[in-house]
Design an enzyme around this catalytic site. Structure first.
Site, PDB file in Angstrom:
ATOM      1  N   TYR A  38       0.843  -1.212   0.000  1.00  0.00           N
ATOM      2  CA  TYR A  38       0.000   0.000   0.000  1.00  0.00           C
ATOM      3  C   TYR A  38       0.873   1.255   0.000  1.00  0.00           C
ATOM      4  O   TYR A  38       0.596   2.212  -0.713  1.00  0.00           O
ATOM      5  CB  TYR A  38      -0.934  -0.027   1.210  1.00  0.00           C
TER       6      TYR A  38
HETATM    7  N1  LIG Z   1     -10.127   5.942   4.906  1.00  0.00           N
HETATM    8  C1  LIG Z   1      -8.856   6.267   5.150  1.00  0.00           C
HETATM    9  O1  LIG Z   1      -8.411   6.345   6.313  1.00  0.00           O
HETATM   10  C2  LIG Z   1      -7.937   6.576   3.983  1.00  0.00           C
HETATM   11  C3  LIG Z   1      -6.667   7.100   4.283  1.00  0.00           C
HETATM   12  C4  LIG Z   1      -5.811   7.403   3.234  1.00  0.00           C
HETATM   13  C5  LIG Z   1      -6.225   7.201   1.924  1.00  0.00           C
HETATM   14  N2  LIG Z   1      -7.448   6.670   1.657  1.00  0.00           N
HETATM   15  C6  LIG Z   1      -7.813   6.484   0.261  1.00  0.00           C
HETATM   16  O2  LIG Z   1      -9.059   7.099   0.021  1.00  0.00           O
HETATM   17  C7  LIG Z   1      -9.681   6.483  -1.113  1.00  0.00           C
HETATM   18  C8  LIG Z   1     -11.140   6.222  -0.815  1.00  0.00           C
HETATM   19  O3  LIG Z   1     -11.232   5.239   0.195  1.00  0.00           O
HETATM   20  P1  LIG Z   1     -12.324   5.273   1.362  1.00  0.00           P
HETATM   21  O4  LIG Z   1     -11.603   5.413   2.626  1.00  0.00           O
HETATM   22  O5  LIG Z   1     -13.414   6.216   1.005  1.00  0.00           O
HETATM   23  O6  LIG Z   1     -12.812   3.759   1.344  1.00  0.00           O
HETATM   24  P2  LIG Z   1     -14.170   3.052   0.909  1.00  0.00           P
HETATM   25  O7  LIG Z   1     -13.886   1.599   1.020  1.00  0.00           O
HETATM   26  O8  LIG Z   1     -15.334   3.603   1.616  1.00  0.00           O
HETATM   27  O9  LIG Z   1     -14.283   3.478  -0.609  1.00  0.00           O
HETATM   28  C9  LIG Z   1     -13.490   2.918  -1.612  1.00  0.00           C
HETATM   29  C10 LIG Z   1     -14.278   2.983  -2.889  1.00  0.00           C
HETATM   30  O10 LIG Z   1     -13.476   2.472  -3.959  1.00  0.00           O
HETATM   31  C11 LIG Z   1     -14.267   1.537  -4.662  1.00  0.00           C
HETATM   32  N3  LIG Z   1     -13.408   0.603  -5.329  1.00  0.00           N
HETATM   33  C12 LIG Z   1     -12.530  -0.256  -4.746  1.00  0.00           C
HETATM   34  N4  LIG Z   1     -11.935  -0.979  -5.707  1.00  0.00           N
HETATM   35  C13 LIG Z   1     -12.444  -0.549  -6.885  1.00  0.00           C
HETATM   36  C14 LIG Z   1     -12.233  -0.920  -8.230  1.00  0.00           C
HETATM   37  N5  LIG Z   1     -11.382  -1.877  -8.553  1.00  0.00           N
HETATM   38  N6  LIG Z   1     -12.927  -0.282  -9.199  1.00  0.00           N
HETATM   39  C15 LIG Z   1     -13.809   0.691  -8.883  1.00  0.00           C
HETATM   40  N7  LIG Z   1     -14.062   1.071  -7.626  1.00  0.00           N
HETATM   41  C16 LIG Z   1     -13.393   0.439  -6.654  1.00  0.00           C
HETATM   42  C17 LIG Z   1     -15.168   0.915  -3.620  1.00  0.00           C
HETATM   43  O11 LIG Z   1     -16.273   0.277  -4.205  1.00  0.00           O
HETATM   44  C18 LIG Z   1     -15.546   2.156  -2.831  1.00  0.00           C
HETATM   45  O12 LIG Z   1     -16.566   2.867  -3.496  1.00  0.00           O
HETATM   46  C19 LIG Z   1      -8.840   5.251  -1.427  1.00  0.00           C
HETATM   47  O13 LIG Z   1      -7.987   5.530  -2.512  1.00  0.00           O
HETATM   48  C20 LIG Z   1      -8.027   5.046  -0.161  1.00  0.00           C
HETATM   49  O14 LIG Z   1      -6.822   4.351  -0.411  1.00  0.00           O
HETATM   50  C21 LIG Z   1      -8.323   6.364   2.674  1.00  0.00           C
END
Ligand SMILES: NC(=O)c1ccc[n+]([C@@H]2O[C@H](COP(=O)([O-])OP(=O)(O)OC[C@H]3O[C@@H](n4cnc5c(N)ncnc54)[C@H](O)[C@@H]3O)[C@@H](O)[C@H]2O)c1
Length: 256
Positions: free
Chosen positions: A160
């Site tokens: 990651y």
């Molecule tokens: N939540 C945190 O603490 C955090 C921290 C740093 C970065 N992020 C990043 O934020 C972004 C959003 O994540 P989130 O926290 O909202 O999580 P989440 O799991 O709520 O949302 C992730 C979304 O991505 C979609 N997704 C996953 N794989 C996919 C694919 N192959 N094709 C299309 N859609 C796909 C899922 O269906 C979902 O809608 C991500 O890139 C994650 O790495 C999150």
């Protein structure tokens, strides 16, 4: 200073990973800020329900299920945006995948592949198909979702960490390549945010909850809309001299 006008009035914006978390918050916010939103995620039902909600509030919305790891799916979504709304002005490439960080030598190679595929190839696929559409209309804005794991080893697991570093690399390279042709490309360095992804990690490792909040100077995790607000600003003209940036939205986690 704000003109008082909606930030994304009459823009057409594509948002990936829109079915939950940060993506869903962005879908609602971008629509409130005047954009027509084209939503992509794999989960058809959640995506449809969100689109119905946005439409019921008067937003212009198109939901196109698809997987960002598939170039054909991404091409189909960009095509649908052009067909329905005539152009593509901005994109929030936000879909991501994370698992609980395990030691590198104990991590299955399949986890590495999946992590790279969704986070890196997904962003690559999106920019590959969005940029021609933006060049066609003379410019655009792209925001890619990275993480604090994109600028430091955050304990999230090496795959990651590597993937989110790569997202910043892709962002800077694209910003440099297309800056003179009117396309701005930025990344969000996202800190711990209360979403499904975090809930999933906490289900497997509840002991991390305290650490997530403690990591930020503000001693709390973010709400998804706080990240979405930064994405909307970077997609809008209000950030007109910002490109190639990796912007922290992390409650100060990477400052301390
Ligand atoms: N939540 C945190 O603490 C955090 C921290 C740093 C970065 N992020 C990043 O934020 C972004 C959003 O994540 P989130 O926290 O909202 O999580 P989440 O799991 O709520 O949302 C992730 C979304 O991505 C979609 N997704 C996953 N794989 C996919 C694919 N192959 N094709 C299309 N859609 C796909 C899922 O269906 C979902 O809608 C991500 O890139 C994650 O790495 C999150």
């Amino acid at each position: 200073m704000s003109s008082g006008q909606s930030m994304l009035k009459d823009r057409v914006a594509m948002i990936t990973g829109a079915s939950s978390g940060i993506g869903a918050a962005a879908a609602r916010l971008f629509a409130e800020e005047g954009a027509a939103v084209v939503l992509m995620a794999r989960r058809e039902e959640q995506l449809g329900a969100l689109a119905d909600d946005i439409a019921a509030s008067g937003g212009r919305v198109l939901a196109v299920p698809g997987d960002v790891t598939s170039a054909a799916d991404v091409e189909r979504v960009v095509g649908a945006a052009l067909k329905e709304f005539g152009r593509l002005d901005c994109s929030f490439n936000n879909a991501g995948y994370a698992t609980v960080g395990t030691a590198l030598h104990e991590t299955d190679a399949g986890v590495y592949d999946r992590t790279m595929d969704v986070n890196v190839r997904g962003v690559w696929n999106c920019m590959h198909h969005q940029i021609p559409a933006m060049l066609e209309r003379g410019g655009g804005t792209i925001v890619n979702t990275s993480s604090v794991a994109g600028i430091r080893a955050s304990g999230a697991g090496a795959a990651y960490v590597a993937a989110k570093h790569a997202v910043i690399g892709l962002t800077r390279a694209a910003a440099a390549e297309y800056g003179e042709r009117g396309i701005r490309v930025n990344a969000l360095v996202v800190g711990s945010t209360r979403t499904e992804m975090m809930e999933e990690v906490l289900r497997k490792a509840p002991e991390l909850e305290e650490r997530f909040a403690a990591d930020a100077i503000q001693k709390r995790v973010a709400a998804p809309v706080e990240v979405a607000q930064a994405a909307a600003w970077l997609c809008s003209d209000r950030s007109s001299f910002v490109t190639g940036a990796a912007m922290p939205v992390d409650g100060g986690a990477t400052a301390a």
